[in-house]
Design an enzyme around this catalytic site. Structure first.
Site, PDB file in Angstrom:
ATOM      1  N   ARG A   1       0.842  -1.201   0.000  1.00  0.00           N
ATOM      2  CA  ARG A   1       0.000   0.000   0.000  1.00  0.00           C
ATOM      3  C   ARG A   1       0.879   1.254   0.000  1.00  0.00           C
ATOM      4  NH1 ARG A   1      -3.983  -3.452   2.720  1.00  0.00           N
ATOM      5  NH2 ARG A   1      -2.964  -3.563   4.733  1.00  0.00           N
TER       6      ARG A   1
ATOM      7  N   SER B   1     -17.439  -5.944  -5.135  1.00  0.00           N
ATOM      8  CA  SER B   1     -18.769  -6.551  -5.255  1.00  0.00           C
ATOM      9  C   SER B   1     -19.472  -6.615  -3.897  1.00  0.00           C
ATOM     10  CB  SER B   1     -18.657  -7.953  -5.862  1.00  0.00           C
ATOM     11  OG  SER B   1     -17.795  -8.739  -5.070  1.00  0.00           O
TER      12      SER B   1
ATOM     13  N   CYS C   1      -2.918 -13.442  -5.425  1.00  0.00           N
ATOM     14  CA  CYS C   1      -2.684 -14.117  -4.139  1.00  0.00           C
ATOM     15  C   CYS C   1      -2.915 -15.617  -4.262  1.00  0.00           C
ATOM     16  CB  CYS C   1      -3.559 -13.502  -3.048  1.00  0.00           C
ATOM     17  SG  CYS C   1      -5.309 -13.628  -3.374  1.00  0.00           S
TER      18      CYS C   1
ATOM     19  N   PHE D   1     -11.356  -4.136  -6.810  1.00  0.00           N
ATOM     20  CA  PHE D   1     -11.307  -5.109  -5.700  1.00  0.00           C
ATOM     21  C   PHE D   1     -10.776  -4.399  -4.452  1.00  0.00           C
ATOM     22  CE2 PHE D   1     -10.533  -7.487  -9.627  1.00  0.00           C
ATOM     23  CZ  PHE D   1     -11.472  -8.507  -9.566  1.00  0.00           C
TER      24      PHE D   1
HETATM   25  N1  SAH Z   1      -6.931  -4.686  -1.857  1.00  0.00           N
HETATM   26  C1  SAH Z   1      -7.700  -5.021  -0.683  1.00  0.00           C
HETATM   27  C2  SAH Z   1      -7.979  -6.483  -0.567  1.00  0.00           C
HETATM   28  C3  SAH Z   1      -8.791  -7.065  -1.719  1.00  0.00           C
HETATM   29  S1  SAH Z   1      -9.430  -8.640  -1.367  1.00  0.00           S
HETATM   30  C4  SAH Z   1      -6.971  -4.500   0.563  1.00  0.00           C
HETATM   31  O1  SAH Z   1      -5.787  -4.151   0.475  1.00  0.00           O
HETATM   32  O2  SAH Z   1      -7.581  -4.436   1.625  1.00  0.00           O
HETATM   33  C5  SAH Z   1     -10.455  -8.983  -2.714  1.00  0.00           C
HETATM   34  C6  SAH Z   1     -11.744  -8.229  -2.751  1.00  0.00           C
HETATM   35  O3  SAH Z   1     -12.398  -8.569  -3.973  1.00  0.00           O
HETATM   36  C7  SAH Z   1     -12.749  -8.533  -1.663  1.00  0.00           C
HETATM   37  O4  SAH Z   1     -13.097  -7.356  -0.992  1.00  0.00           O
HETATM   38  C8  SAH Z   1     -13.995  -9.091  -2.394  1.00  0.00           C
HETATM   39  O5  SAH Z   1     -15.228  -8.606  -1.856  1.00  0.00           O
HETATM   40  C9  SAH Z   1     -13.802  -8.538  -3.771  1.00  0.00           C
HETATM   41  N2  SAH Z   1     -14.379  -9.300  -4.874  1.00  0.00           N
HETATM   42  C10 SAH Z   1     -14.445 -10.648  -5.034  1.00  0.00           C
HETATM   43  N3  SAH Z   1     -14.977 -10.943  -6.242  1.00  0.00           N
HETATM   44  C11 SAH Z   1     -15.260  -9.777  -6.847  1.00  0.00           C
HETATM   45  C12 SAH Z   1     -15.788  -9.423  -8.120  1.00  0.00           C
HETATM   46  N4  SAH Z   1     -16.141 -10.355  -9.024  1.00  0.00           N
HETATM   47  N5  SAH Z   1     -15.906  -8.120  -8.414  1.00  0.00           N
HETATM   48  C13 SAH Z   1     -15.555  -7.163  -7.531  1.00  0.00           C
HETATM   49  N6  SAH Z   1     -15.029  -7.441  -6.320  1.00  0.00           N
HETATM   50  C14 SAH Z   1     -14.869  -8.723  -5.974  1.00  0.00           C
END
Ligand code: SAH
Length: 410
Positions: A228, A267, A354, A244
């Site tokens: 980050r 989502s 990941c 995401f």
């Molecule tokens: N970058 C974030 C962590 C992301 S984890 C951080 O640093 O805190 C992945 C995320 O993707 C989750 O919040 C989940 O809700 C979301 N997600 C999963 N499938 C998805 C989709 N098809 N479209 C949008 N978001 C999605």
């Protein structure tokens, strides 16, 4: 029948697992997982959950671990020292050592949110423990760990002085470990004391709200801590798309570093509610929140002709097993292709995977194909990995799962 009473597993020399000829290599290399295909025989009548000694085909003692015939990982190996007894003191020492490593880690000095135990990497298979401002969330995902959960919880409390320990069960992974005994576990989810459903943590001079009760993973993506900060360095004056986003941690860092505007896409409505709170907590307001499927959102923005200076792409795990590799690689390619189309010439894509089974080379390859298809010239300027409280154990390379690439896009 698996016995879930409080136990102390004491090594019993008469319970022995013998490997097939030529199948001792991974055990000798201290790989912590022994797969069932390597087993020749099991003697001494051990129950699943018992400690067994592992020997090679000729009877040479190699290691000691916990047996579970219900799992393809038939033994979780714990020690390669014959004189090391797996008793209560053993488990307590493992927990204390894991916490001691974090306590001397200079990279964790500025935060009160850290992973205290990272499974096999800390010699504690099936145990993940995260600390959030004095509250610990511990997750059990293997029989080996479940059998000593009381000891683990008490050791965590003792080594940290934490006010509260919340226990979680990784149901999906435990199902393959416990079969019909799963029912027993569900009845046993607990917390050591009552307390708030969410807690504020400090990271990088910023504040974040962590939902302890229904948060994803154990509430916050600690593994992305350093990333980050690294990505935020590219965000000064930038228009950023955080795809995401979860609770918007990348966005708060970006805005604090001088980003002009950030769009969070996720989502999950709950994740974005947290993201709103996190923006408020840090006094940043130039954020838009969009509940959407990320890939659809990217494609929609492309059609609308939108461009961003920085795009962050941090999807959930796409591949859990090698059999899902091909599908996952294609998904990464499609996603990155759609994201690249939104980066203005000279801008930056910060993209992550990941999925442990997708290695760095394969991930890079899927971005390369995406770049070709998107007709963009892309240069990697930084390679990113998981934070130091998620250490990679050399004898268990699978513990390296998070890969990131920061790329300049022409
Ligand atoms: N970058 C974030 C962590 C992301 S984890 C951080 O640093 O805190 C992945 C995320 O993707 C989750 O919040 C989940 O809700 C979301 N997600 C999963 N499938 C998805 C989709 N098809 N479209 C949008 N978001 C999605």
């Amino acid at each position: 029948m698996i016995e879930f009473a409080r136990i102390v597993t004491i090594s019993d020399q008469t319970k022995t697992l013998t490997l097939k000829s030529g199948r001792d290599k991974s055990v000798r290399a201290h790989h912590p997982r022994l797969f069932s295909g390597a087993v020749k025989s099991i003697d001494g009548g051990p129950s699943d959950g018992d400690v067994v000694d592992v020997q090679d085909n000729k009877g040479e003692w190699l290691a000691r671990g916990v047996l579970n015939r219900l799992s393809p990982i038939v033994v979780r190996l714990l020690t390669w020292r014959r004189d090391e007894v797996v008793d209560e003191a053993f488990w307590r020492a493992r927990v204390a050592a894991a916490i001691a490593r974090r306590n001397v880690d200079p990279l964790l000095a500025e935060t009160d949110a850290r992973r205290l135990v990272f499974g096999e990497s800390d010699g504690l298979p099936g145990v993940i423990a995260d600390e959030y401002a004095g509250q610990i969330v511990v997750e059990f995902s293997a029989l080996c760990a479940l059998r000593v959960r009381d000891i683990i919880v008490s050791a965590l409390q003792e080594s940290t002085g934490a006010a509260r320990v919340l226990e979680r069960i990784d149901e999906e992974r435990l199902r393959s470990e416990l079969g019909n005994n799963m029912r027993l576990v569900r009845a046993q989810q607990r917390e050591s004391a009552s307390g708030p459903a969410s807690v504020q943590i400090r990271e990088g001079g910023l504040r974040f709200l962590v939902d302890l009760s229904s948060g994803q993973k154990t509430g916050f993506y600690l593994d992305q801590r350093d990333n980050r900060r690294r990505v935020a360095a590219y965000c000064r004056g930038a228009r950023v798309l955080n795809s995401f986003s979860f609770s918007g941690a990348f966005s708060v860092y970006a805005l604090a570093a001088g980003a002009q505007h950030v769009t969070n896409v996720d989502s999950s409505q709950d994740a974005l509610a947290l993201a709103r709170t996190n923006a408020e907590l840090n006094g940043v307001s130039e954020v838009t929140h969009v509940v959407a499927d990320a890939l659809e959102d990217l494609r929609h923005r492309r059609t609308a002709g939108e461009l961003f200076d920085v795009v962050v792409l941090d999807p959930p795990k796409y591949a859990h097993t090698p059999s899902q590799l091909e599908r996952a690689t294609r998904a990464y390619k499609d996603l990155n292709r759609a994201a690249l189309a939104l980066v203005r010439p000279g801008g930056v894509l910060a993209t992550f995977s990941c999925s442990g089974v997708v290695d760095a080379a394969l991930f890079q390859q899927s971005i390369a194909v995406a770049a070709l298809e998107a007709h963009r010239n892309v240069r990697i300027v930084e390679r990113l990995s998981q934070a130091s409280d998620h250490p990679v154990l050399l004898s268990y390379p699978e513990s390296e799962y998070l890969k990131g690439v920061v790329a300049r896009v022409e």
